[in-house]
Design a protein around this motif. Sequence first.
Motif, PDB file in Angstrom:
ATOM      1  N   GLY A 128       0.718  -1.265  -0.069  1.00 16.83           N
ATOM      2  CA  GLY A 128      -0.141  -0.063   0.059  1.00 16.83           C
ATOM      3  C   GLY A 128       0.709   1.296   0.046  1.00 16.83           C
ATOM      4  N   PHE A 129       0.165   2.342  -0.125  1.00 18.61           N
ATOM      5  CA  PHE A 129       0.894   3.560  -0.343  1.00 18.61           C
ATOM      6  C   PHE A 129      -0.205   4.708   0.133  1.00 18.61           C
ATOM      7  CE2 PHE A 129      -1.086   3.658  -4.385  1.00 18.61           C
ATOM      8  CZ  PHE A 129      -1.544   4.832  -4.693  1.00 18.61           C
ATOM      9  N   ALA A 130       0.102   5.903   0.575  1.00 20.73           N
ATOM     10  CA  ALA A 130      -0.422   7.014   0.733  1.00 20.73           C
ATOM     11  C   ALA A 130      -0.018   8.255  -0.030  1.00 20.73           C
ATOM     12  CB  ALA A 130      -0.597   7.240   2.289  1.00 20.73           C
ATOM     13  N   PRO A 131      -0.845   8.979  -0.594  1.00 24.83           N
ATOM     14  CA  PRO A 131      -0.217  10.186  -1.469  1.00 24.83           C
ATOM     15  C   PRO A 131      -0.348  11.534  -0.530  1.00 24.83           C
ATOM     16  CG  PRO A 131      -2.475   9.774  -2.273  1.00 24.83           C
ATOM     17  CD  PRO A 131      -2.210   8.588  -1.138  1.00 24.83           C
ATOM     18  N   ARG A 132       0.629  11.393   0.431  1.00 25.21           N
ATOM     19  CA  ARG A 132       0.719  12.544   1.371  1.00 25.21           C
ATOM     20  C   ARG A 132       1.119  13.840   0.871  1.00 25.21           C
ATOM     21  NH1 ARG A 132      -2.215   9.700   4.892  1.00 25.21           N
ATOM     22  NH2 ARG A 132      -1.023   7.701   5.717  1.00 25.21           N
ATOM     23  N   LYS A 133       0.923  15.043   1.465  1.00 22.65           N
ATOM     24  CA  LYS A 133       1.559  16.147   0.829  1.00 22.65           C
ATOM     25  C   LYS A 133       2.934  16.391   0.825  1.00 22.65           C
ATOM     26  CE  LYS A 133       0.656  21.285   1.305  1.00 22.65           C
ATOM     27  NZ  LYS A 133      -0.219  22.339   2.022  1.00 22.65           N
ATOM     28  N   ALA A 134       3.810  16.145   1.658  1.00 22.96           N
ATOM     29  CA  ALA A 134       5.129  16.065   1.525  1.00 22.96           C
ATOM     30  C   ALA A 134       5.785  15.143   0.678  1.00 22.96           C
ATOM     31  CB  ALA A 134       5.715  16.102   3.090  1.00 22.96           C
ATOM     32  N   ALA A 135       5.294  13.926   0.444  1.00 24.83           N
ATOM     33  CA  ALA A 135       5.932  12.969  -0.391  1.00 24.83           C
ATOM     34  C   ALA A 135       4.746  11.583  -0.414  1.00 24.83           C
ATOM     35  CB  ALA A 135       7.126  12.470   0.255  1.00 24.83           C
ATOM     36  N   THR A 136       4.833  10.840  -1.354  1.00 24.04           N
ATOM     37  CA  THR A 136       3.907   9.626  -1.358  1.00 24.04           C
ATOM     38  C   THR A 136       4.755   8.470  -0.340  1.00 24.04           C
ATOM     39  OG1 THR A 136       3.527  10.002  -3.598  1.00 24.04           O
ATOM     40  CG2 THR A 136       3.511   7.807  -2.885  1.00 24.04           C
ATOM     41  N   THR A 137       4.000   7.999   0.696  1.00 22.48           N
ATOM     42  CA  THR A 137       4.416   7.066   1.310  1.00 22.48           C
ATOM     43  C   THR A 137       4.271   5.594   0.958  1.00 22.48           C
ATOM     44  OG1 THR A 137       4.323   8.517   3.328  1.00 22.48           O
ATOM     45  CG2 THR A 137       4.454   6.279   3.865  1.00 22.48           C
ATOM     46  N   ILE A 138       5.064   4.965   0.665  1.00 16.82           N
ATOM     47  CA  ILE A 138       5.125   3.435   0.362  1.00 16.82           C
ATOM     48  C   ILE A 138       5.223   2.541   1.386  1.00 16.82           C
ATOM     49  CG2 ILE A 138       5.903   1.694  -1.356  1.00 16.82           C
ATOM     50  CD1 ILE A 138       6.492   3.730  -3.136  1.00 16.82           C
ATOM     51  N   LEU A 142      17.835   3.291  -6.380  1.00 15.70           N
ATOM     52  CA  LEU A 142      16.394   3.672  -6.672  1.00 15.70           C
ATOM     53  C   LEU A 142      16.200   5.112  -7.090  1.00 15.70           C
ATOM     54  CD1 LEU A 142      13.310   3.168  -6.257  1.00 15.70           C
ATOM     55  CD2 LEU A 142      13.368   4.025  -4.091  1.00 15.70           C
ATOM     56  N   GLY A 143      17.141   5.845  -6.625  1.00 14.56           N
ATOM     57  CA  GLY A 143      17.038   7.608  -6.855  1.00 14.56           C
ATOM     58  C   GLY A 143      16.504   8.244  -5.600  1.00 14.56           C
ATOM     59  N   PRO A 144      16.047   9.411  -5.766  1.00 15.10           N
ATOM     60  CA  PRO A 144      15.971  10.389  -4.840  1.00 15.10           C
ATOM     61  C   PRO A 144      14.776   9.801  -3.514  1.00 15.10           C
ATOM     62  CG  PRO A 144      16.050  11.544  -6.674  1.00 15.10           C
ATOM     63  CD  PRO A 144      16.066  10.139  -7.059  1.00 15.10           C
ATOM     64  N   HIS A 145      14.913   9.433  -2.542  1.00 17.89           N
ATOM     65  CA  HIS A 145      14.017   9.145  -1.687  1.00 17.89           C
ATOM     66  C   HIS A 145      14.652   9.188  -0.113  1.00 17.89           C
ATOM     67  CE1 HIS A 145      16.840   5.798  -1.537  1.00 17.89           C
ATOM     68  NE2 HIS A 145      16.255   5.516  -0.373  1.00 17.89           N
ATOM     69  N   THR A 146      13.501   9.133   0.751  1.00 21.65           N
ATOM     70  CA  THR A 146      13.965   9.044   2.097  1.00 21.65           C
ATOM     71  C   THR A 146      13.235   7.786   2.694  1.00 21.65           C
ATOM     72  OG1 THR A 146      12.280  10.648   2.844  1.00 21.65           O
ATOM     73  CG2 THR A 146      14.591  11.459   2.665  1.00 21.65           C
ATOM     74  N   THR A 147      13.652   7.477   3.928  1.00 14.88           N
ATOM     75  CA  THR A 147      13.046   6.380   4.571  1.00 14.88           C
ATOM     76  C   THR A 147      12.698   6.471   5.939  1.00 14.88           C
ATOM     77  OG1 THR A 147      15.243   5.291   5.158  1.00 14.88           O
ATOM     78  CG2 THR A 147      14.159   4.785   3.056  1.00 14.88           C
ATOM     79  N   GLY A 148      11.766   5.311   6.555  1.00 22.52           N
ATOM     80  CA  GLY A 148      11.436   5.338   8.034  1.00 22.52           C
ATOM     81  C   GLY A 148      11.769   3.777   8.080  1.00 22.52           C
ATOM     82  N   VAL A 149      11.201   3.289   9.348  1.00 25.13           N
ATOM     83  CA  VAL A 149      11.809   1.899   9.497  1.00 25.13           C
ATOM     84  C   VAL A 149      10.718   0.908   8.277  1.00 25.13           C
ATOM     85  CG1 VAL A 149      11.274  -0.071  11.177  1.00 25.13           C
ATOM     86  CG2 VAL A 149      12.040   2.358  11.791  1.00 25.13           C
ATOM     87  N   GLY A 150       9.620   1.491   8.390  1.00 22.25           N
ATOM     88  CA  GLY A 150       8.846   0.507   7.331  1.00 22.25           C
ATOM     89  C   GLY A 150       8.211   1.416   5.971  1.00 22.25           C
ATOM     90  N   CYS A 151       8.694   2.329   5.777  1.00 21.17           N
ATOM     91  CA  CYS A 151       8.216   3.442   5.012  1.00 21.17           C
ATOM     92  C   CYS A 151       9.235   4.121   4.063  1.00 21.17           C
ATOM     93  CB  CYS A 151       7.806   4.505   5.767  1.00 21.17           C
ATOM     94  SG  CYS A 151       6.224   4.098   6.685  1.00 21.17           S
TER      95      CYS A 151
END
Length: 141
Positions: free
Chosen positions: A67-77, A93-102
């Motif tokens: 799943g994913f969510a189209p959030r204002k700051a970024a799309t969260t996968i 991959l290219g430009p991205h940031t991460t969280g533990v599971g995002c």
Amino acid sequence: MQPTGNDVAGLIARASPAIRRRDAETLTALLQEITGREPVVWGSIIGFGSVHYRYPTGTEGDSGVLGFAPRKAATTIYLFDGVDAHADALAELGPHTTGVGCLYIKDLEQIDLDVLRGILERSMAWVEAGGTDQVQLTVTG
């Protein structure tokens, strides 16, 4: 979390800025192709399929397989197997940031979609295999 019954197209249409709408349409098609499942709205998340999860702590619930969510700051996968499982691919991959599971992506046109596809396919396979002793997963749809 449970499916809300809300309209996927409506959630995408309300996404802001316009780049989130464009990326949401691209991701919806990609995830439908990968999972073979129709998109469903789970709160503010567009999920594909369903899985029941249970942690050793007793915490449990339901979510989309992918799943994913189209959030204002970024799309969260969302990746059940966590971003660390994909460290090598993320380096390509290219430009991205991460969280533990995002995985947070600001512009799908700036990333390698083949690399993203591989990450999503591996994550789905992990979910369908049932997870680990840290999280038990049962695909229900």
